[in-house]
Write an enzyme that holds these catalytic residues in place. Structure first.
Site, PDB file in Angstrom:
ATOM      1  N   THR A   1     -74.244 -64.640  -6.462  1.00 37.54           N
ATOM      2  CA  THR A   1     -75.287 -65.557  -5.982  1.00 37.54           C
ATOM      3  C   THR A   1     -75.481 -65.456  -4.472  1.00 37.54           C
ATOM      4  OG1 THR A   1     -74.800 -67.100  -7.760  1.00 37.54           O
ATOM      5  CG2 THR A   1     -75.860 -68.015  -5.808  1.00 37.54           C
TER       6      THR A   1
ATOM      7  N   GLY B   1     -66.149 -69.017  -5.952  1.00 42.47           N
ATOM      8  CA  GLY B   1     -64.881 -69.742  -5.939  1.00 42.47           C
ATOM      9  C   GLY B   1     -63.782 -68.864  -5.377  1.00 42.47           C
TER      10      GLY B   1
ATOM     11  N   GLU C   1     -73.314 -70.530 -14.010  1.00 42.33           N
ATOM     12  CA  GLU C   1     -73.211 -69.500 -15.049  1.00 42.33           C
ATOM     13  C   GLU C   1     -74.453 -69.510 -15.929  1.00 42.33           C
ATOM     14  OE1 GLU C   1     -70.340 -67.544 -13.652  1.00 42.33           O
ATOM     15  OE2 GLU C   1     -71.067 -66.932 -15.611  1.00 42.33           O
TER      16      GLU C   1
END
Lengths: 693, 693
Positions: free
Chosen positions: A156, A195, A448
């Site tokens: 992203t 993350g 997701e």
């Protein structure tokens, strides 16, 4: 199946309701856990973690920085524990994955940030390397297996999420040095949300547009070292940081990453599907197309399957808290009587909660057994040489996941909110657990794959099957989820008759088949209408989302869930089957009710009878399910250490727990150390009596 | 009305959409603000606060303890500022209250915890003393006016909230010492949830069962000193503390309170409605029944009116953020085209957000003008001597509030969630503001009357009017909200015809009248049915909540909102009126759609036509409203300092703000100081090339 694994529940105010149930809750628990080995491995882990002070479940307030530190330390400790059997690598694929999923589910329930750090930083990266990489990436893979690296996945960008094709980060091949030059053209192209990237990861699997001699070959994956593992300082050319505070998931360090002409070796391109030669030639390698499809399926879908498993577990936690609280909490009595009723006795309260319990029951069974289908499909695609069949299977699995993930995550999100409200004011306490459930669950609806975008993909697959039908081709549905469409002429003729019985699972499925068929046909013809008016295909499809494609996807997801559910519970002994059948029916009729207007719009029914019957069935079922509701929740719920809610404890002693919580919390009863900064000068002391009167 | 008060909005990526609107947004803003004086006082406050470092809007992470300290210090400073005109006490009641409300609204938008500390600790207590107390409590009231005391209201107990009659705290009269002995019999009777009680308040207005010689005279209010104002230490006999962490409202110190035979002077009983003589005689004083009713109305309802005002403002903030983000955020393009669309261009995105904007428009207008009705009613009840009329008016106002508070707070809660999702991943950042909106708004649905319980009270009032009708009595609806029921015979005959026009506000109101009439009649007859089967009245009423009473209350609340809305916009110039009419229609048809099944069930329509028309009208309106959506949001929204969202800024520069937020946040780009505790020993450095290949 050994029920001995499962401890008895402690006695207390919930006994009264537990006594009313007419089935063995431990047998039901084993059914919900799917597999005694999966339950065993989770319980062993919970047992060990519950004794480790690093994993204590306190409601003590911590700063985000402390939570990030704690999550990082817990991840390290978790990797050291290694909860898998020592022979894990020799266990067959499906069994191995299922056990790994069970451990992840067990961790995610109590420590979602640690679980996500592990999932994205270890499990998914391992998987990506194993499926998109080749032998030249083995040293990376080895390091992941040995716990020597925590990585992240950088896809992203700040200005692009759903539309991956428009990612702006480039990887330009420099033939002279045999390197790729990774570059972030501007801030909008900064990688973000990854993350582990914020503070801790040393490696990134980064997706960038592969450029050779000004030609763009599209998005490819690269391994990019970003921090020195000995110092955790970023390498020169790398700007990396944490994105700052979020709504939840406070222990996860979501990061951003900007690369300025940063060089990595040519070999760091993950080259399973395509490579760049030393000469700068781009080469696709379609030598193992089945495997490539399988790999794509696994990489795309593994995270989504994990999200669904975790989401259903959150749903279970939420209803457990609200149902147990509702059984203990008493409020109001009938006229002139001092004995108050448990709030679970009120029809409105039942109606607010029991359909969510029914969702938990149906979706738990669905996700367990759909996971098997999913793993079968991955395995088949890796071994079969029947490419077309594999292709169909991969598409169908993808479409099931694309509608199931929105269904499950939205169901859970709504349920958590209703459960929080059903616990009244006390539900607003952090120690009740519902706020953290809501805030940590919240991203599942947009990450997701944004739920709305995913739903569109599922509806596209259904429309394709409809198109196949109408052009005389066969339905590409090896798992038979859309096979009923072949019957569309008969299905469309169905009409509601007064003798129809909503207590009959078969009839509920008939309603669903009619509903989906009706909406698909309506959608397809509306698209045609737009096309004939000059709309582009893109625009036409956008104009049928509301009231059509979205509803089609949701109904198809529910149909799939119920189909798995009926099949699986049919194998159960009759006491369990009888109870669960009623929950399945409640799930079905409740959802039919929410779309009842389509049954009128499509001419399936007319007059007041059908809607009246549907609503009455829901009300009746709520009343009938009450004696078993505690037992079912007990069978679904994890132990208290994991649930960690003062309102949802299995002993039902909520007021004792509230009391402890008020008095034991650090500083609650102390005068604040800033008292002198806020006292009011010359404030009167009202304990001195006035002589005024 | 001076538009000069309102600054122009900064230029940026939103210009494109702003240019499309065809009305003067500043004129519309003044309409939404109701009163240029109210807007002026708020803007003056915002201007002053924005320059005070104590009121800076940072997204810096703070501990709960720090937030409590900050809220307490801010409250002190806020009281020092005194934003009211110096002649506030001489301004007539209605005007005075409206100005005070405006200041509270302005404060609550940005500092909800400070606003609530002030509302419960100063404003409500003042009001309670003024209306329930008498001249012997003037020294308390004086202290409140002079800012010399921060108090709290202690009503809710650990085991009792909604059912106030069952409160267990007692106040036993001791004739010997002329004192009341306040006692908490057990932990379940501990007072809890009181704002300010946790750390800071020195006085409590406490509700307890008044006991004289073993006889219980029911719940009464007492002034109880709990902490020494010079030290903030509790008095002997008082156990007081903070309840600990909550989901939101972190700056508010909600507390618990346990009293062990704690003595207060007899005079501390608030004795406007009843007193205990020195001889221990209980005396009711019904000398001014109108005033007592008015006082009861004011005390019961003032907080709820404030909650509704605040909730609508939160709704406005949420839609402002999502609409502005949706106009700037681009994603996906039509085939073969590189220019991506703003996501607000997608029909699904419009449908997700525009109905919430319509809610914001209608409910903002409603709450503004209903507040006038409410204040009129309080004023009338304090001055009129026509007791019956006052009685009816008080009941009607109460019923309007009891259904409007659930309607507004639930609407806002759903909207905030949808807006958070519509902002995708970035909506999950704390700096987006949506998480705090959701968490701070959350308690509104369960406090000051649980929404479900309040709805039941509204439906009881409607059922009473129906009963009046059917027994030949008159409808007790001086505000005419239920007067249409007199027409029930005609209303019930209405049927949907193809010529009916959902673009006609009058027709939408007709639909509502039919719906409510249908449900009331159905509910009344179902209650009769239960009664005839031997159910108690209590039980029968509980059995008609789902699908009947609840829906009746919601529909009645929407009807009231729309009625105010149509009336008020009819006074506007045509450019504003035209735009706003369409938002009102969208609000109406969207809500009719959600209850369309009742129209089939009740025989109002049959066949596909009505539901098709309703849905098509919604889709068409979404498309038509797009050119004006930015302008309407600009007219509704507060300034950036108050909105405080990186995604919702009025200049639309979201990516610039994200960049600043990533880089400026304290520590984001630093290596964590716990880095050495989490590095992995012997982790390989992958920047060294391998010679493997």
């Amino acid at each position: 199946m050994s029920e001995a694994l499962i401890e008895d529940l402690p006695s207390g105010p919930l006994d009264e309701y537990r006594k009313q149930s007419n089935f063995n809750w431990k047998s039901m628990k084993i059914f919900f856990e799917e597999d005694v080995e999966c339950l065993g491995i989770k319980m062993r882990m919970w047992n060990i973690l519950s004794k480790d002070p690093l994993f204590s479940r306190s409601h003590t307030v911590q700063t985000t920085e402390e939570m990030k530190k704690l999550a990082a330390k817990r991840l390290r400790r978790y990797l050291q524990y290694n909860f898998f059997p020592s022979d894990i690598s020799s266990i067959p694929y499906k069994k191995r994955l299922r056990l790994m999923m069970a451990v992840n589910e067990g961790l995610a329930l109590a420590f979602p940030d640690v679980s996500l750090k592990h999932a994205v930083g270890v499990a998914l990266v391992k998987n990506t390397l194993a499926t998109l990489g080749t032998e030249r990436h083995e040293h990376f893979l080895e390091a992941m297996w040995d716990g020597k690296a925590i990585a992240c996945i950088a896809l992203t960008e700040v200005a692009h999420g759903s539309n991956t094709k428009q990612m702006k980060t480039t990887a330009t091949f420099d033939k002279r040095t045999q390197e790729f030059v990774i570059h972030t053209p501007d801030f909008q192209a900064a990688k973000c949300w990854s993350g582990n990237l914020g503070k801790t990861s040393t490696l990134a699997i980064l997706f960038a547009q592969l450029i050779i001699d000004d030609q763009n070959f599209g998005l490819h994956a690269f391994v990019v070292p970003i921090r020195d593992p000995r110092t955790l300082l970023p390498y020169p050319g790398i700007t990396v940081g944490d994105m700052g505070e979020k709504i939840g998931f406070h222990g996860l360090d979501n990061g951003f990453l900007i690369l300025k002409n940063y060089r990595i070796p040519r070999e760091n391109l993950l080259n399973r599907t395509a490579d760049v030669t030393t000469e700068g030639e781009y080469e696709s390698s379609f030598s193992e197309p089945g495997k490539i499809l399988g790999a794509a399926l696994e990489n795309l879908s593994l995270a989504r399957v994990g999200i669904m498993q975790g989401s259903v577990n959150y749903l279970i936690n939420a209803v457990t808290i609200a149902i147990r609280y509702g059984a203990v909490r008493k409020q109001f009595s009938d006229n002139g009587n001092d004995t108050e009723f448990s709030i679970i006795e009120y029809p409105l309260h039942q109606w607010r909660l029991f359909p969510h319990v029914a969702s938990a029951v149906v979706l738990k069974v669905f996700i367990n057994f759909f996971t098997q289908d999913y793993l079968d499909a991955v395995e088949l695609s890796n071994t079969s040489d029947r490419l077309e069949e594999v292709n169909y299977l991969v598409s169908e699995i993808h479409s099931i996941i694309c509608c199931a993930k929105p269904l499950i995550t939205w169901t859970t999100q709504h349920a958590i909110q209703e459960c929080r409200e059903a616990c009244g004011g006390h539900g607003y306490l952090k120690a009740a657990g519902l706020g953290d459930l809501r805030n940590d669950h919240d991203p599942t609806v947009t990450y997701e794959g944004d739920n709305n975008v995913l739903q569109q993909q599922a509806s596209n697959w259904l429309l394709k099957q409809w198109h196949n039908l109408s052009t005389g081709k066969k339905i590409e549905s090896p798992l038979l989820t859309a096979q009923f469409l072949a019957n569309h002429a008969q299905i469309k003729k169905r009409k509601y008759r007064k003798a129809d019985d909503f207590r009959n699972p078969k009839y509920i499925m008939d309603c669903y088949e009619w509903l989906i068929t009706y909406i698909i046909e309506d959608t397809a013809s509306t698209i045609q209408n737009f096309l004939s008016r000059g709309y582009s295909k893109f625009s036409a499809k956008n104009h049928v989302q509301v009231y059509r494609s979205c509803i089609m996807s949701k109904a198809y997801a529910e149909l799939n869930a119920l189909r798995h559910f009926w099949r699986k519970i049919s194998e159960l002994p009759s006491d369990l089957r009888t109870v669960l059948t009623n929950f399945g029916i409640l799930y079905g009729v409740f959802n039919i009710d929410s779309r009842i207007s389509y049954f009128y719009q499509g001419g399936y029914c007319e007059g007041p009878h059908m809607v009246h019957e549907v609503k009455q069935t829901i009300l009746d079922l709520c009343g009938e399910l009450k004696p078993n509701i505690l037992g079912v929740v007990d069978a679904l719920s994890p132990p208290d250490y994991i649930l960690n809610s003062i309102l949802g404890r299995s002993d039902g002693k909520i007021y004792e727990e509230l009391e402890k919580s008020f008095f034991n919390n650090q500083g609650n009863s102390d005068r604040p150390n800033w008292w002198s900064e806020v006292i009011i000068e010359n404030a009167p002391d009202f304990t001195h009596r006035r002589s005024k009167l």
